[in-house]
Scaffold this active site. Structure first.
Site, PDB file in Angstrom:
ATOM      1  N   GLY A 140       0.836  -1.195   0.000  1.00 53.27           N
ATOM      2  CA  GLY A 140       0.000   0.000   0.000  1.00 53.27           C
ATOM      3  C   GLY A 140       0.866   1.238   0.000  1.00 53.27           C
ATOM      4  CB  CYS A 141       0.225   4.617   1.286  1.00 54.96           C
ATOM      5  SG  CYS A 141       1.070   6.188   1.524  1.00 54.96           S
TER       6      CYS A 141
END
Length: 177
Positions: free
Chosen positions: A9-10
């Site tokens: 993810g981020c």
């Protein structure tokens, strides 16, 4: 020192969580797994470079094992959602492990298979492959959570992951890992 590279993810969230571990010397946000040379954040966000947002972890194997990093990595994100983590959607947010050598590759593959066999996850989609090239992200992405603790995104998404790591894997954690 050794290195490990993960996408979950981020990169702000993954970086912040892994920095909380004893034995981790540094965590650098960047990009890997794509076909564009020296991509920019904007290019990666477009989804056209093939790259994932990743972090490269420099760690001391005398203090923390690669398997421990894998355990934390699988704890702080959902490895069963393709091209998504929380509110972030797109191939740049895919779950990925980019191995630095054959041993890491084999260990990561066996670790993911064991998680499935134990029933902890069903349908792991984590991409596990050799690291070809790591591109360091722009400076403003480095240590983002530390520099921006009151950022709304960080408060909602990074802070809970950091807290999970501290509770489950910190020096005062009671659970074995």
């Amino acid at each position: 020192m050794e290195r490990a590279t993960f996408g979950g993810g981020c990169f702000w969230c993954v970086e912040a969580a892994l920095e909380a571990l004893d034995g981790v010397e540094s965590v650098t946000s960047g990009y890997a797994g794509g076909h564009t040379e020296n991509p920019t954040y904007e290019e990666v966000c477009s989804g056209r470079t093939g790259h994932a947002e990743v972090v490269q972890v420099e760690y001391d194997p005398a203090d923390i094992a690669y398997e421990d990093l894998l355990e934390v990595f699988f704890t702080i994100h959902d490895p069963t959602t393709k091209d998504r983590e929380g509110p972030d959607v797109g191939s740049q947010y895919r779950s990925a492990i980019y191995a630095h050598d054959d041993e890491q590759l084999e260990t990561a593959e066996a670790f993911a298979a064991e998680l499935e066999n134990e029933g902890l996850y069903e349908g792991i989609v984590t991409e596990i492959e050799p690291l070809e090239t790591f591109y360091e992200a722009e400076e403003y992405h480095q240590n983002y959570f530390e520099k921006n603790p009151n950022d709304a995104y960080c408060s909602m998404h990074a802070a809970p992951k950091v807290e999970t790591v501290r509770e489950k894997f910190g020096p005062d954690a009671t659970a074995e890992h």
